[in-house]
Design an enzyme around this catalytic site. Structure first.
Site, mmCIF file in Angstrom:
data_model
loop_
_atom_site.group_PDB
_atom_site.id
_atom_site.type_symbol
_atom_site.label_atom_id
_atom_site.label_comp_id
_atom_site.label_asym_id
_atom_site.label_seq_id
_atom_site.Cartn_x
_atom_site.Cartn_y
_atom_site.Cartn_z
ATOM 1 N N SER A 135 0.872 -1.168 0.000
ATOM 2 C CA SER A 135 0.000 0.000 0.000
ATOM 3 C C SER A 135 0.909 1.217 0.000
ATOM 4 O O SER A 135 1.738 1.372 0.902
ATOM 5 C CB SER A 135 -0.863 -0.027 1.267
ATOM 6 O OG SER A 135 -1.603 1.160 1.388
ATOM 7 N N LYS A 161 -1.056 -1.005 -4.436
ATOM 8 C CA LYS A 161 -2.285 -0.270 -4.081
ATOM 9 C C LYS A 161 -1.902 1.173 -3.821
ATOM 10 O O LYS A 161 -0.972 1.447 -3.061
ATOM 11 C CB LYS A 161 -2.911 -0.914 -2.841
ATOM 12 C CG LYS A 161 -3.894 -0.054 -2.071
ATOM 13 C CD LYS A 161 -4.567 -0.866 -0.969
ATOM 14 C CE LYS A 161 -4.683 -0.084 0.325
ATOM 15 N NZ LYS A 161 -5.270 -0.892 1.411
ATOM 16 N N LYS A 163 -3.023 4.957 -2.504
ATOM 17 C CA LYS A 163 -3.991 5.748 -1.758
ATOM 18 C C LYS A 163 -4.446 6.882 -2.670
ATOM 19 O O LYS A 163 -3.605 7.517 -3.328
ATOM 20 C CB LYS A 163 -3.338 6.310 -0.484
ATOM 21 C CG LYS A 163 -3.031 5.226 0.538
ATOM 22 C CD LYS A 163 -4.315 4.630 1.082
ATOM 23 C CE LYS A 163 -4.038 3.680 2.249
ATOM 24 N NZ LYS A 163 -5.281 3.145 2.815
ATOM 25 N N ASP A 188 -7.230 2.851 -2.954
ATOM 26 C CA ASP A 188 -7.965 2.884 -1.688
ATOM 27 C C ASP A 188 -8.255 4.340 -1.341
ATOM 28 O O ASP A 188 -7.340 5.146 -1.180
ATOM 29 C CB ASP A 188 -7.108 2.237 -0.585
ATOM 30 C CG ASP A 188 -7.842 2.133 0.750
ATOM 31 O OD1 ASP A 188 -8.992 2.617 0.852
ATOM 32 O OD2 ASP A 188 -7.245 1.579 1.706
ATOM 33 N N GLU A 213 -11.087 0.498 -3.265
ATOM 34 C CA GLU A 213 -11.387 0.152 -1.881
ATOM 35 C C GLU A 213 -12.076 1.320 -1.160
ATOM 36 O O GLU A 213 -11.614 2.464 -1.240
ATOM 37 C CB GLU A 213 -10.048 -0.188 -1.195
ATOM 38 C CG GLU A 213 -10.147 -0.796 0.185
ATOM 39 C CD GLU A 213 -8.746 -1.130 0.727
ATOM 40 O OE1 GLU A 213 -7.813 -1.319 -0.071
ATOM 41 O OE2 GLU A 213 -8.602 -1.188 1.956
ATOM 42 N N ASP A 238 -13.681 -2.081 3.134
ATOM 43 C CA ASP A 238 -12.736 -2.216 4.247
ATOM 44 C C ASP A 238 -13.468 -1.724 5.507
ATOM 45 O O ASP A 238 -14.142 -2.511 6.201
ATOM 46 C CB ASP A 238 -11.473 -1.395 3.926
ATOM 47 C CG ASP A 238 -10.476 -1.276 5.069
ATOM 48 O OD1 ASP A 238 -10.761 -1.788 6.167
ATOM 49 O OD2 ASP A 238 -9.400 -0.652 4.892
ATOM 50 N N LYS A 262 -9.439 -7.157 8.119
ATOM 51 C CA LYS A 262 -8.447 -6.725 9.112
ATOM 52 C C LYS A 262 -8.935 -7.280 10.428
ATOM 53 O O LYS A 262 -10.056 -6.966 10.868
ATOM 54 C CB LYS A 262 -8.372 -5.202 9.198
ATOM 55 C CG LYS A 262 -7.703 -4.543 8.010
ATOM 56 C CD LYS A 262 -7.728 -3.040 8.133
ATOM 57 C CE LYS A 262 -7.107 -2.387 6.909
ATOM 58 N NZ LYS A 262 -7.496 -0.966 6.809
ATOM 59 N N GLY A 290 -3.841 -4.090 6.214
ATOM 60 C CA GLY A 290 -2.760 -3.779 7.144
ATOM 61 C C GLY A 290 -3.043 -2.487 7.882
ATOM 62 O O GLY A 290 -3.770 -1.621 7.380
HETATM 63 C C1 NPQ Z 1 -6.250 0.858 4.872
HETATM 64 N N1 NPQ Z 1 -3.897 0.740 5.746
HETATM 65 O O1 NPQ Z 1 -6.188 -0.157 4.206
HETATM 66 C C2 NPQ Z 1 -5.233 1.198 5.962
HETATM 67 C C3 NPQ Z 1 -5.455 2.497 6.532
HETATM 68 C C4 NPQ Z 1 -4.540 3.067 7.552
HETATM 69 C C5 NPQ Z 1 -1.809 -0.057 4.865
HETATM 70 O O2 NPQ Z 1 -3.355 1.126 3.617
HETATM 71 C C6 NPQ Z 1 -2.257 4.853 11.616
HETATM 72 C C7 NPQ Z 1 -3.265 4.024 12.035
HETATM 73 C C8 NPQ Z 1 -2.043 4.991 10.295
HETATM 74 C C9 NPQ Z 1 -4.099 3.399 11.149
HETATM 75 C C10 NPQ Z 1 -2.676 4.479 8.011
HETATM 76 C C11 NPQ Z 1 -3.096 0.661 4.675
HETATM 77 C C12 NPQ Z 1 -2.863 4.338 9.379
HETATM 78 C C13 NPQ Z 1 -3.900 3.544 9.810
HETATM 79 C C14 NPQ Z 1 -3.523 3.841 7.137
HETATM 80 C C15 NPQ Z 1 -4.720 2.911 8.891
HETATM 81 O O3 NPQ Z 1 -7.215 1.579 4.727
HETATM 82 MG MG MG Z 2 -8.358 0.409 3.293
#
Ligand code: NPQ
Ligand code: MG
Length: 372
Positions: A135, A161, A163, A188, A213, A238, A262, A290
């Site tokens: 990601s 992926k 953002k 995402d 996502e 998600d 998750k 994650g």
């Molecule tokens: C997701 N993670 O899939 C999350 C969102 C995310 C790896 O994309 C601090 C705590 C920072 C929670 C950053 C990925 C964060 C967090 C991203 C959650 O949406």
């Molecule tokens: Mg997500």
């Protein structure tokens, strides 16, 4: 397993590189670790709640508090046969799923050690090797993003992926696709759009993404179903899927064609397995998300990803993408084919670096059963 004491620890660990999503930028992770002390064994769990209530309403200080005041005391002095025994003991407290998951997963971690089986086998995992993606957060420039993608592809990751958010989407995807026409690519939005953006989101279709996502509100699946009828790209939910009931409702409505699992968001291994099973029944693939986990949560994600319906690459990547040094030994490592291979060691399969954990700890508290 009798729960004799529970230790909470907050660690502060700087990220190798900041991570930016549609809700903000994170430089340092505050990690809440739990230890269940039972019969000479130590089960470890990680609470993946964020520093702030931006991804979901849960955040670390609140999780700490609810564990100290409610969830911890509900487990202390109890005797458990299995990790599955934990959810009923915590059910009186509404929500707080990430806090509950940390406790339940610590119990599974202990159970795997007690039974001397690998955690992934205890979870009924079947895949000895799991597929990994990455990601990639929002960057300061397009060039920096392209550079990062190049690095991760060279490392072997099977899916990229990105953002996205309004202002960092179509143009970015355009450039990435122009350079890499056939990689597995997804995006995402972490709820950055509304139904007013439907025409805009339809423009994503030409990039042949594996999925988009959580484009809409974090608590919604009804309107995602409406959007899914308008776009060709598969929607993946998600934030909106918090239980197997949510999964069933969303899939029956046609709100998504892929589910992100998750274990923290869903509230522990038992319910994560239930979501996996519902999706499987609907013929819908799942993958493991994650939360910028340290080694404990990361190793638990690796174990969960071995279940048979985890058929798409997860956001389960190498420790070194996030941390200068991880708190486990060995660290989570990804092969040049973009996979992680499971070990036959009992328990989580990764040892703890107790000295490093101690060094990174900024607060610590041990809960004991109330004196009779
Ligand atoms: C997701 N993670 O899939 C999350 C969102 C995310 C790896 O994309 C601090 C705590 C920072 C929670 C950053 C990925 C964060 C967090 C991203 C959650 O949406
Ligand atoms: Mg997500």
């Amino acid at each position: 397993m009798k729960i004799e004491a529970i230790t909470l620890r907050e660690l502060q660990i700087p990220l190798v590189h900041f991570f930016e999503t549609s809700f903000g930028r994170t430089y340092t992770r505050r990690v809440l670790l739990l230890t269940l002390h039972c019969d000479g064994l130590e089960g470890w769990g990680e609470c993946v709640a964020g520093e702030d209530p931006f991804y979901s309403e849960e955040y670390i200080d609140e999780a700490w508090d609810v564990i100290v005041c409610y969830l911890g005391p509900s487990l202390l002095a109890k005797t458990l046969e299995t990790g599955r025994g934990v959810p009923p003991l915590l059910a009186r407290v509404r929500e707080h799923r990430m806090a509950k998951a940390a406790l339940e997963n610590a119990a599974w971690d202990a159970e795997a050690q007690e039974k001397s089986v690998p955690l992934w086998k205890l979870l009924n995992g079947t895949q000895r090797e799991i597929a990994c993606g990455v990601s990639i957060g929002i960057q300061d420039s397009h060039d920096q993003l392209l550079q990062k993608i190049e690095t991760e592809l060279a490392a072997g990751y099977q899916r990229i992926k990105l953002k996205v958010k309004p202002g960092w989407d179509v143009e970015v995807l355009e450039k990435v696709r122009a350079r890499w026409p056939s990689i597995l690519l997804s995006c995402d939005a972490n709820s950055a759009y509304t139904l007013n953006d439907t025409e805009h989101l339809k423009r994503f279709d030409r990039f042949k993404l594996l999925m988009i996502e959580q484009p809409l509100w974090s608590d919604d699946f009804f309107f995602h179903a409406r959007l899914q009828r308008q776009v060709q790209t598969a929607i993946c939910l998600d934030e909106a899927i918090r239980s197997s009931r949510d999964a069933e409702a969303a899939l029956e409505l046609g709100a998504c064609r892929i589910v992100n699992i998750k274990v923290g968001r869903i509230g522990g291994f038992s319910d994560a397995i239930a979501v996996h099973d519902v999706a499987q029944r609907f013929g819908v693939p799942v993958w493991c998300g994650g939360m910028l986990e340290s080694g404990i949560g990361r190793s638990h994600n690796v174990a969960l990803s071995t279940l048979p319906n985890f058929t798409l690459p997860g956001d389960v990547s190498a420790s070194k993408r996030y941390w200068k040094e991880d708190i486990i030994e060995p660290e989570v490592e990804v092969s040049s084919r973009g996979t992680i291979t499971l070990s036959d060691k009992p328990g989580r399969g990764y040892n703890l670096r107790h000295d490093l954990i101690e060094e990174l700890t900024v607060r610590k508290k041990t809960l004991l059963p109330a004196a009779v």
